[in-house]
Design a protein around this motif. Structure first.
Motif, mmCIF file in Angstrom:
data_model
loop_
_atom_site.group_PDB
_atom_site.id
_atom_site.type_symbol
_atom_site.label_atom_id
_atom_site.label_comp_id
_atom_site.label_asym_id
_atom_site.label_seq_id
_atom_site.Cartn_x
_atom_site.Cartn_y
_atom_site.Cartn_z
ATOM 1 N N ARG A 120 -43.261 37.985 -36.313
ATOM 2 C CA ARG A 120 -43.744 38.426 -37.619
ATOM 3 C C ARG A 120 -43.810 37.202 -38.521
ATOM 4 O O ARG A 120 -42.838 36.459 -38.637
ATOM 5 C CB ARG A 120 -42.800 39.473 -38.200
ATOM 6 C CG ARG A 120 -43.330 40.141 -39.455
ATOM 7 C CD ARG A 120 -42.467 41.326 -39.870
ATOM 8 N NE ARG A 120 -42.380 42.360 -38.853
ATOM 9 C CZ ARG A 120 -43.293 43.315 -38.645
ATOM 10 N NH1 ARG A 120 -44.369 43.363 -39.378
ATOM 11 N NH2 ARG A 120 -43.121 44.217 -37.694
ATOM 12 N N ASP A 163 -45.689 38.959 -43.108
ATOM 13 C CA ASP A 163 -45.330 40.204 -42.417
ATOM 14 C C ASP A 163 -46.368 40.691 -41.411
ATOM 15 O O ASP A 163 -46.181 41.758 -40.820
ATOM 16 C CB ASP A 163 -44.992 41.332 -43.406
ATOM 17 C CG ASP A 163 -43.694 41.051 -44.151
ATOM 18 O OD1 ASP A 163 -42.801 40.411 -43.560
ATOM 19 O OD2 ASP A 163 -43.577 41.468 -45.304
ATOM 20 N N LYS A 197 -50.447 44.114 -40.002
ATOM 21 C CA LYS A 197 -49.132 44.653 -40.370
ATOM 22 C C LYS A 197 -48.895 45.934 -39.596
ATOM 23 O O LYS A 197 -49.516 46.953 -39.873
ATOM 24 C CB LYS A 197 -49.058 44.895 -41.866
ATOM 25 C CG LYS A 197 -49.074 43.617 -42.665
ATOM 26 C CD LYS A 197 -48.887 43.862 -44.142
ATOM 27 C CE LYS A 197 -48.912 42.528 -44.869
ATOM 28 N NZ LYS A 197 -48.677 42.660 -46.293
#
Length: 129
Positions: A94, A26, A128
Motif C-alpha cells: 500500500r 493508500d 484503493k
C-alpha cells in the motif's frame, strides 16, 4: 482502476527507472519482475539471490547499498521521494505517499558501472481496495 505498465530496469542505471505510473496515498501496488543481471562477477535475480561461477552463493548483504538490509542486486521500488523498499520478484504493498513509482537495481551509489543485464518489471496500480 487497474492500471499497469511493463518497464525495463537496467542494472547499470543508478537511481532507478521511473515507471510512468503515478499513485495516490493508500492505493495498492504490485511490482513483479523477472530477468537476470550481474555485478562484480556474480549473477543476480530480482529476489536478490546470487550465483558465482554457476553456483548458488546466497544473498550478498553489502554495507552502503541504496536500500540497506536488502540484498545487492534485488529489485527495489519507491513511490515519489518516499523510502525504498524491497520488492524482489513479486511484492504487493500500500502506497504510503503519492507520486510516481520508481524501480531500481539495489547496489552501492557510485558503483553501478560494473553491472550488466536487466530486469523486466510489471507495475500494477490496483487503486484503493
Amino acid at each position: 482502476m487497474n492500471e499497469f505498465i511493463v518497464v525495463t530496469v537496467p542494472a547499470k542505471v543508478e537511481g532507478g527507472v521511473k515507471s510512468g505510473i503515478t499513485v495516490q496515498r493508500d492505493e495498492v501496488i504490485t511490482v513483479s519482475a523477472s530477468g537476470r543481471a550481474s555485478y562484480n562477477g556474480g549473477v543476480t535475480y530480482p529476489d536478490g539471490t546470487r550465483f558465482i561461477e554457476g553456483k548458488y552463493s546466497g544473498a550478498y548483504m553489502a554495507p552502503g547499498l541504496l536500500l540497506p538490509g536488502a540484498p545487492a542486486g534485488a529489485l527495489i521500488a519507491r513511490v515519489g521521494s518516499g523510502p525504498w523498499l524491497a520488492v524482489g520478484s513479486c511484492q504487493t504493498f500500500r502506497a504510503q505517499d503519492a507520486g510516481e513509482v520508481t524501480v531500481a537495481y539495489n547496489d552501492k551509489p557510485g558503483q553501478y558501472g560494473d553491472n550488466a543485464g536487466e530486469y523486466v518489471a510489471t507495475i500494477e496500480n490496483h487503486g484503493k481496495i
